[in-house]
Design a protein around this motif. Structure first.
Motif, short mmCIF file in Angstrom:
data_model
loop_
_atom_site.label_atom_id
_atom_site.label_comp_id
_atom_site.label_asym_id
_atom_site.label_seq_id
_atom_site.Cartn_x
_atom_site.Cartn_y
_atom_site.Cartn_z
N ASN A 1 0.81 -1.22 0.00
CA ASN A 1 0.00 0.00 0.00
C ASN A 1 0.84 1.26 0.00
N MET A 2 2.09 1.18 0.46
CA MET A 2 2.99 2.33 0.32
C MET A 2 3.15 2.70 -1.14
N VAL A 3 3.38 1.68 -1.96
CA VAL A 3 3.59 1.92 -3.39
C VAL A 3 2.30 2.41 -4.05
N THR A 4 1.20 1.72 -3.78
CA THR A 4 -0.06 2.11 -4.42
C THR A 4 -0.51 3.50 -3.99
N THR A 5 -0.30 3.83 -2.72
CA THR A 5 -0.69 5.16 -2.24
C THR A 5 0.13 6.25 -2.92
N GLY A 6 1.43 5.99 -3.08
CA GLY A 6 2.26 6.95 -3.79
C GLY A 6 1.74 7.22 -5.19
N PHE A 7 1.33 6.15 -5.89
CA PHE A 7 0.76 6.33 -7.23
C PHE A 7 -0.59 7.05 -7.17
N LEU A 8 -1.46 6.63 -6.27
CA LEU A 8 -2.81 7.20 -6.19
C LEU A 8 -2.77 8.69 -5.90
N ALA B 1 -7.73 2.43 5.29
CA ALA B 1 -7.27 3.39 4.28
C ALA B 1 -7.48 4.83 4.71
N THR B 2 -8.43 5.08 5.61
CA THR B 2 -8.80 6.45 5.95
C THR B 2 -7.64 7.29 6.48
N PRO B 3 -6.87 6.83 7.48
CA PRO B 3 -5.81 7.70 8.01
C PRO B 3 -4.78 8.13 6.97
N TYR B 4 -4.24 7.15 6.22
CA TYR B 4 -3.16 7.53 5.30
C TYR B 4 -3.67 8.14 4.01
N MET B 5 -4.91 7.84 3.61
CA MET B 5 -5.44 8.44 2.40
C MET B 5 -6.03 9.83 2.65
N VAL B 6 -6.28 10.17 3.90
CA VAL B 6 -6.80 11.49 4.24
C VAL B 6 -5.71 12.37 4.85
N ALA B 7 -4.98 11.81 5.83
CA ALA B 7 -3.94 12.61 6.50
C ALA B 7 -2.78 12.94 5.55
N THR B 8 -2.38 11.98 4.72
CA THR B 8 -1.26 12.23 3.81
C THR B 8 -1.53 13.40 2.85
N PRO B 9 -2.71 13.46 2.20
CA PRO B 9 -2.99 14.63 1.35
C PRO B 9 -3.01 15.95 2.13
N ILE B 10 -3.52 15.91 3.37
CA ILE B 10 -3.54 17.14 4.16
C ILE B 10 -2.12 17.62 4.45
N ILE B 11 -1.25 16.69 4.86
CA ILE B 11 0.14 17.05 5.15
C ILE B 11 0.84 17.52 3.88
N MET B 12 0.64 16.80 2.78
CA MET B 12 1.29 17.16 1.52
C MET B 12 0.79 18.51 1.02
N GLY C 1 3.44 4.91 4.45
CA GLY C 1 4.06 3.73 5.06
C GLY C 1 4.14 3.85 6.57
N ALA C 2 4.49 5.04 7.05
CA ALA C 2 4.56 5.25 8.50
C ALA C 2 3.21 5.03 9.16
N MET C 3 2.14 5.49 8.50
CA MET C 3 0.80 5.31 9.06
C MET C 3 0.32 3.87 8.91
N LEU C 4 0.66 3.25 7.78
CA LEU C 4 0.23 1.88 7.53
C LEU C 4 0.80 0.89 8.54
N PHE C 5 1.99 1.20 9.05
CA PHE C 5 2.59 0.31 10.04
C PHE C 5 1.66 0.13 11.23
#
Length: 330
Positions: free
Chosen positions: A103-110, A240-251, A280-284
């Motif tokens: 999911n680290m890889v797929t999230t980077g692409f998404l 999926a919610t934390p890393y798919m929502v928090a990551t865009p906010i941080i970015m 990846g950090a959140m997915l752990f």
């Protein structure tokens, strides 16, 4: 007291996980161990040694020098590598321990390719291909969907995710704002709601396997299959919610800084790697914590099953159980 298994007053019961699965904490600790991505690096020899230790121990055999720690280490590796019902070695990409790196890889692409039509189509195709492998690998019981059903499930989920992503991208006017960055999350949530039920639709039609305390198949339940699939779908969306929502906010905050704006090379090449690392950090943490939301192996009183299932259990068993067990899958 000696740590040798042979010296224990009560032998460890490895038919169950090491930690109490009736509590959320126990389930979380179990999945932190079994979903640990480091287990992916165990050699074939180590995996087979773990399998042999577990199989022999269940048959009442173990070497004199086997310690309790070695026994549980073998059981944890066995749980992360072999399917709990069929005992077959799971495809490496489909194991829950592969969720974090995959999911680290797929999230980077998404999150990095969502702006263009080609990027959105590729990233959602890649993501759904990975999800299809995970869903199939972790299906419950020994139910096997036909190739035609699997293909239809995959196509519907991939098509749904692509359609949702493209439609929402058109609806969002600010292509570089936070709203646009959240489009991939909405699309994959919709895809999960399509993919998991369809991938396991044979369980809805045939029922999920119910066993007695000794692991003997006694019946199949359609209502429990529906409940199990709903729980797995909810867990996946929650995961999926934390890393798919928090990551865009941080970015989104990073891209607005003067430091980022003044570095063209960073703007061009850093988005996918940065978002992959954040995810990846959140997915752990989210992978084991969300897998633990519901017990993987659950029990239910026979009296709470469908009337026809209750009757079938009474008719087909010499000593009908009062409680049956089932694996909801992951």
């Amino acid at each position: 007291m000696s740590d040798l298994v042979r010296d224990q007053r009560v032998l460890p019961d490895i038919s169950k996980p090491k930690w109490d699965q009736s509590t959320y904490e126990g389930r979380a600790r179990h999945f932190f161990a079994s979903a640990n991505p480091l287990t992916l690096f165990a050699s074939h020899r180590r995996q087979e040694e773990a399998r042999q230790i577990v199989v022999d121990y269940k048959n009442g055999k173990f070497p004199a020098n086997l310690t309790v720690k070695q026994l549980w280490d073998a059981k944890i590796l066995y749980d992360s590598t072999f399917h709990p019902d069929s005992g077959e070695k799971m495809f490496v990409i489909g194991r829950m321990s592969a969720q974090m790196p995959g999911n680290m890889v797929t999230t980077g692409f998404l999150l990095g390719l969502y702006r263009t039509t080609g990027g959105a189509l590729f990233s959602h195709w890649f993501n759904q291909s990975f999800n299809a492998i995970v869903n199939y690998t972790n299906r419950s019981g020994n139910n096997h969907a036909t190739n035609e059903r699997l293909l239809v499930s995959y196509c519907c989920a991939t098509g749904g995710a692509m359609a949702a992503a493209l439609t929402l991208n058109k609806m969002v006017k600010n292509a570089h704002g936070l709203a646009a960055r959240l489009v991939p999350f909405v699309a994959i949530a919709l895809a999960n709601a399509i993919n998991i039920p369809m991938m396991r639709s044979n369980e809805i039609t045939d029922g999920i396997e119910l066993t007695d305390a000794d692991g003997n198949l006694v019946a199949k339940s359609r209502s429990l299959a529906i409940l199990s699939i709903a729980q797995v779908t909810l867990s996946r969306i929650a995961m999926a919610t934390p890393y798919m929502v928090a990551t865009p906010i941080i970015m989104n905050r990073i891209t607005r800084t003067a430091f980022y704006k003044s570095r063209p090379l960073m703007q061009k090449y850093s988005e996918i790697p940065l978002q992959s690392l954040l995810a990846g950090a959140m997915l752990f943490f989210t992978t084991p914590l969300c897998c633990a939301l519901f017990p993987q192996k659950s029990s239910i009183e026979v009296s709470k099953l469908e009337p026809e299932i209750q009757q079938k259990i009474r008719e087909n068993s010499k000593n009908p159980p009062n409680i049956v067990y089932y694996n909801k899958g992951l």
